[in-house]
Design a protein around this motif. Sequence first.
Motif, mmCIF file in Angstrom:
data_model
loop_
_atom_site.group_PDB
_atom_site.id
_atom_site.type_symbol
_atom_site.label_atom_id
_atom_site.label_comp_id
_atom_site.label_asym_id
_atom_site.label_seq_id
_atom_site.Cartn_x
_atom_site.Cartn_y
_atom_site.Cartn_z
ATOM 1 N N VAL A 256 5.877 42.812 9.941
ATOM 2 C CA VAL A 256 5.971 41.385 9.086
ATOM 3 C C VAL A 256 5.071 40.378 9.996
ATOM 4 O O VAL A 256 4.477 39.618 9.271
ATOM 5 C CB VAL A 256 7.341 40.969 9.171
ATOM 6 N N GLU A 260 2.036 38.353 8.301
ATOM 7 C CA GLU A 260 1.961 36.818 8.367
ATOM 8 C C GLU A 260 0.611 36.443 9.002
ATOM 9 O O GLU A 260 0.005 35.342 8.573
ATOM 10 C CB GLU A 260 3.210 36.483 9.152
ATOM 11 N N GLU A 308 11.804 45.542 3.274
ATOM 12 C CA GLU A 308 11.528 44.627 3.897
ATOM 13 C C GLU A 308 9.925 44.141 3.911
ATOM 14 O O GLU A 308 9.493 43.007 3.833
ATOM 15 C CB GLU A 308 11.731 44.706 5.318
ATOM 16 N N THR A 312 8.184 41.043 2.242
ATOM 17 C CA THR A 312 7.129 39.991 2.673
ATOM 18 C C THR A 312 5.803 39.695 2.022
ATOM 19 O O THR A 312 5.280 38.885 1.904
ATOM 20 C CB THR A 312 6.752 40.846 4.299
#
Length: 524
Positions: A256, A260, A308, A312
């Motif tokens: 993640v 990002e 997950e 994301t």
Amino acid sequence: MKASSFRRIIATLAVAVAAGFAGAAESRPNLLVIVADDLGHGDLGCYGATRVKTPNVDRLAAAGVRFTAGYAPSSTCTPTRYSLFTGEYAWRQTARPTSILDGDAPLCIEPGRLTLPQALKNAGYFTGAIGKWHLGLGDGRTPVDFNGRIAPGPREIGFSHSHIIPATVDRVPPVWIENDRVVGLDPADPISVSYQRDFGVEPTGVDRPDLLKVGADRQHAGTIVNGISRIGFMKGGRAARFKDEELTSTVVRQSVAFLEAHRAQPFFLYVGLFEPHVPRVAEPPFAGTSEVGVRGDVIQQLDWATGELLRTLDRLGLAENTLVVFTSDNGPVLFDGYFDRSREDVKDHRPAGGLRGWKYLVYEGGCRVPLIARWPARIRPRVSDQMFGLVDLYATVARLTGAKFAADSAPDSLDLSPVLLGETTADLRDHTVLHGIGNTLSLRSGAWKYVPATQSGPASGIGSGANPNDTRFAESRIPAPQLFNLRADPAETKNVIAEFPERAAGLKQRLDTIIAGPGRRGAP
Ligand code: NG6
Ligand code: CA
């Protein structure tokens, strides 16, 4: 020409031109490749599993193309991942070992080679590897120094960022390595690793079985870390040792953070998930959640982790133009050294989806793996029976991203972008070579599968300390050649070589030609 036809042609041209522009500019997809470890053809809901729930992967499949004939080029990890990153069958390369590697084995991909990550990096992608590595570390001239700079490694084959474990969870040293350093290492407590001798200072599975969370066979009875005995011996590095119960959360957190941080530029992220490889340890929320024991629990954990990553992508607005590939490095296995009851608890769940054989073998159960690709911008949701090899990802992605690579740098990789995008129903890959332990090779060509006899048995390729007489490997001894018609007999139950000796001879010759050849992009 009627005005309406004329208008239709103009409209079609306009769409084609627009698509062409999009192709040149912003359609270069991001790439997220998720590779599960020992996940079988029947382990996911979208491939027919009912006792194991995988809603996230199932949703991914429903929005993309799900292949029923996706192939790992090998039925073990190292050679498959080698092929994924190089576009070359691992058995071609004899200068560096590509069998199942120990935690202190040297890097098996030549540094500086134009690999998939390197080609994408050259094309302006930010490249990352998170999770399972198992391709070796260091140059092999001196032992890997886990206390200093660990190189060559991921960076030298094209990954700008990496957060990996060296080999398998069941091998020492059980630590994370970020880029070229062990994470959280206390210099006052240096790590030593050996696959030959016990240092005699830490408990092992042999002398302290009372410390174990789960019993293990002799090969997995080395140094005990976190209540689990591993393959190999180590001392030191106490602060750096991972907890099995936190591995998957760590992969998710790291991935993640990567997404990002690199959302603004094209990226390639490879995520090597650990499930459902041994030792199978579910994180607390997943323990006891499946109907088939711990192996099912950790598959459900893997599904959560995949979810997950997908969430994301959604949150960052990246889903539309990210090509997500989900697959497994080899087929499933129930017992692989730890007495975790996976064999006893399996009920009617069929990890290999009814295919013959398991991990380690050249039968379909060893190499045919789940394979899903989603790219909302370009891939129409569907199920495809066309063959697709993990070795083909390189040339296919190179085409889709415009990354440049020399044909001889990925000799076995086919550009299957027309298959991926659903532009053809033809089998552009009409054959594939499959590799098993003991350096056994088989050939699938169209509906047919040829399995040569093996001379030696699984003496090589199972990793140090393994017992070649282990019953798990019995089926890798093939006393006489076999021929199967996969269309009539997908489970390879009926050897029809006596009925079709000429076809078998033709396949044998083709296999020999492929083995002898340098490998080419295209059929030999
Ligand atoms: C084998 C190990 C097995 C597993 C495998 C690698 C023995 C008897 N078995 O050698 O536990 O670690 O290697 O699996 O030592 S793979 O999926 O990474 O190829
Ligand atoms: Ca594996």
